[in-house]
Design a protein around this motif. Sequence first.
Motif, mmCIF file in Angstrom:
data_model
loop_
_atom_site.group_PDB
_atom_site.id
_atom_site.type_symbol
_atom_site.label_atom_id
_atom_site.label_comp_id
_atom_site.label_asym_id
_atom_site.label_seq_id
_atom_site.Cartn_x
_atom_site.Cartn_y
_atom_site.Cartn_z
ATOM 1 N N SER A 158 2.982 -4.569 -39.302
ATOM 2 C CA SER A 158 2.122 -5.078 -38.239
ATOM 3 C C SER A 158 2.757 -6.297 -37.590
ATOM 4 O O SER A 158 3.409 -7.106 -38.257
ATOM 5 C CB SER A 158 0.741 -5.460 -38.781
ATOM 6 N N GLN B 220 -6.359 -11.583 -31.723
ATOM 7 C CA GLN B 220 -5.056 -11.306 -32.320
ATOM 8 C C GLN B 220 -4.283 -12.598 -32.571
ATOM 9 O O GLN B 220 -4.334 -13.525 -31.762
ATOM 10 C CB GLN B 220 -4.233 -10.383 -31.414
ATOM 11 N N ASP C 120 0.979 -8.579 -36.444
ATOM 12 C CA ASP C 120 0.009 -9.654 -36.669
ATOM 13 C C ASP C 120 0.070 -10.102 -38.125
ATOM 14 O O ASP C 120 -0.284 -9.341 -39.034
ATOM 15 C CB ASP C 120 -1.397 -9.157 -36.338
ATOM 16 N N SER D 287 -3.656 -5.489 -33.401
ATOM 17 C CA SER D 287 -4.210 -5.850 -34.694
ATOM 18 C C SER D 287 -5.109 -4.736 -35.214
ATOM 19 O O SER D 287 -5.782 -4.045 -34.445
ATOM 20 C CB SER D 287 -5.019 -7.146 -34.571
ATOM 21 N N PHE D 288 -5.126 -4.549 -36.538
ATOM 22 C CA PHE D 288 -6.047 -3.588 -37.143
ATOM 23 C C PHE D 288 -7.491 -3.918 -36.790
ATOM 24 O O PHE D 288 -8.351 -3.036 -36.750
ATOM 25 C CB PHE D 288 -5.883 -3.583 -38.671
ATOM 26 N N ARG D 289 -7.783 -5.203 -36.531
ATOM 27 C CA ARG D 289 -9.154 -5.591 -36.172
ATOM 28 C C ARG D 289 -9.607 -4.897 -34.883
ATOM 29 O O ARG D 289 -10.807 -4.673 -34.687
ATOM 30 C CB ARG D 289 -9.242 -7.109 -35.995
ATOM 31 N N LYS E 167 -7.266 1.936 -39.172
ATOM 32 C CA LYS E 167 -7.696 1.624 -40.538
ATOM 33 C C LYS E 167 -7.996 2.896 -41.328
ATOM 34 O O LYS E 167 -7.767 2.947 -42.535
ATOM 35 C CB LYS E 167 -8.953 0.750 -40.506
ATOM 36 N N ASP F 69 -3.019 -9.571 -40.479
ATOM 37 C CA ASP F 69 -3.536 -8.253 -40.839
ATOM 38 C C ASP F 69 -3.498 -8.048 -42.349
ATOM 39 O O ASP F 69 -2.432 -8.140 -42.971
ATOM 40 C CB ASP F 69 -2.719 -7.149 -40.155
ATOM 41 N N LYS F 70 -4.649 -7.780 -42.927
ATOM 42 C CA LYS F 70 -4.752 -7.525 -44.365
ATOM 43 C C LYS F 70 -5.746 -6.382 -44.583
ATOM 44 O O LYS F 70 -6.841 -6.380 -44.015
ATOM 45 C CB LYS F 70 -5.256 -8.770 -45.113
#
Length: 340
Positions: free
Chosen positions: A138, A262, A140, A119-121, A127, A143-144
């Motif tokens: 992605s 995730q 996930d 995940s980008f998190r 990012k 993911d936004k």
Amino acid sequence: MSKHELMILENKKILFIAPSFFGYEHDIVAQLKAFGAHVDYFDERPFTSSVAKIFNRLNFKLFIKGDIENHFLKIYDMSIKNKYDFLFVISPETLEKKIIDKIKSTNNKMVSILYMWDSFRNKSNAKKVVSCFDRVFSFDPSDKISGIDIRFLALFYNNDFKLLESDKFNSTQYAVSFIGTVHSDRVKLAKKIMEQFQNRGLNTFCFYYCPSKLLFILKKIFTREFDYISFSEVSFNSMSKLEIKDVFINSNAIIDIQHPEQMGLTMRTIEMLGLNRKIITTNSDIQNYDFFNISNIAIVNRVAPIIPDGFIDSSYVQPDENIVNQYSIQSWLRTIFSEQ
């Protein structure tokens, strides 16, 4: 693949940059070559020592900055010579925007593609570079990133986890099994789940992996993450895919515990779709997928992971073959490299 879809990659040159991850990067290379592409693969993390990996994980890149820059400058030099048609990057941790821009400048027709299997998190560096890419995918669905078109694409099962005719007649040895990397609350939950089967006198199998002894010791000392596992229970050598498949084919159900940060389905989940094996998972989002079937998939709570009565004893319900095929590595790559 149709004839037209094959032509998309026929004789195309692909620069593939991805972290080494249990050999999945080599499976991707092999399949791209099978589609007729010329592929140069480079590890996205240009170091092998445990200390360097820990520095990178903790974002102490200053200590390894020279190694990172030299690694990517060599890749840039390769780009000048080869004029790649595609730049394909997976979950970048060290790759910087200036290097991506330099690589893209070597061929103004190059198509750049980013896929996240984290995940980008959990990947702050990704990012920073996401705006460099023409297409972003992605695993996930949550993911936004503002201003970025992120397409959802689940992970895949490779050819090693495709059910063979001979596998269908295999008698199972384990009621449930778990094979995975140690992180977060995984061990605690896996043990709670397996205990329910052990109390019934059923056989279980577990294999806990950690990529570094030093990392394990440091987390054992300074965090609570590994409170539920001892040094002797951990392996610092991973199992091969064929060894993993052998265990899973000999199991009625597989435990899947995703990272708590995730939502995307793990590779393990998709592999069980390919092998026609039941899944016990903490990921409630699985019920939104087209292959979800309550007979095959038990969703458990992370706090109290109770297995539904009769789940392990009931028969596996075969999903539609067309749905299963959609999650193959061939279909995954077709989506990524299509002209849509």
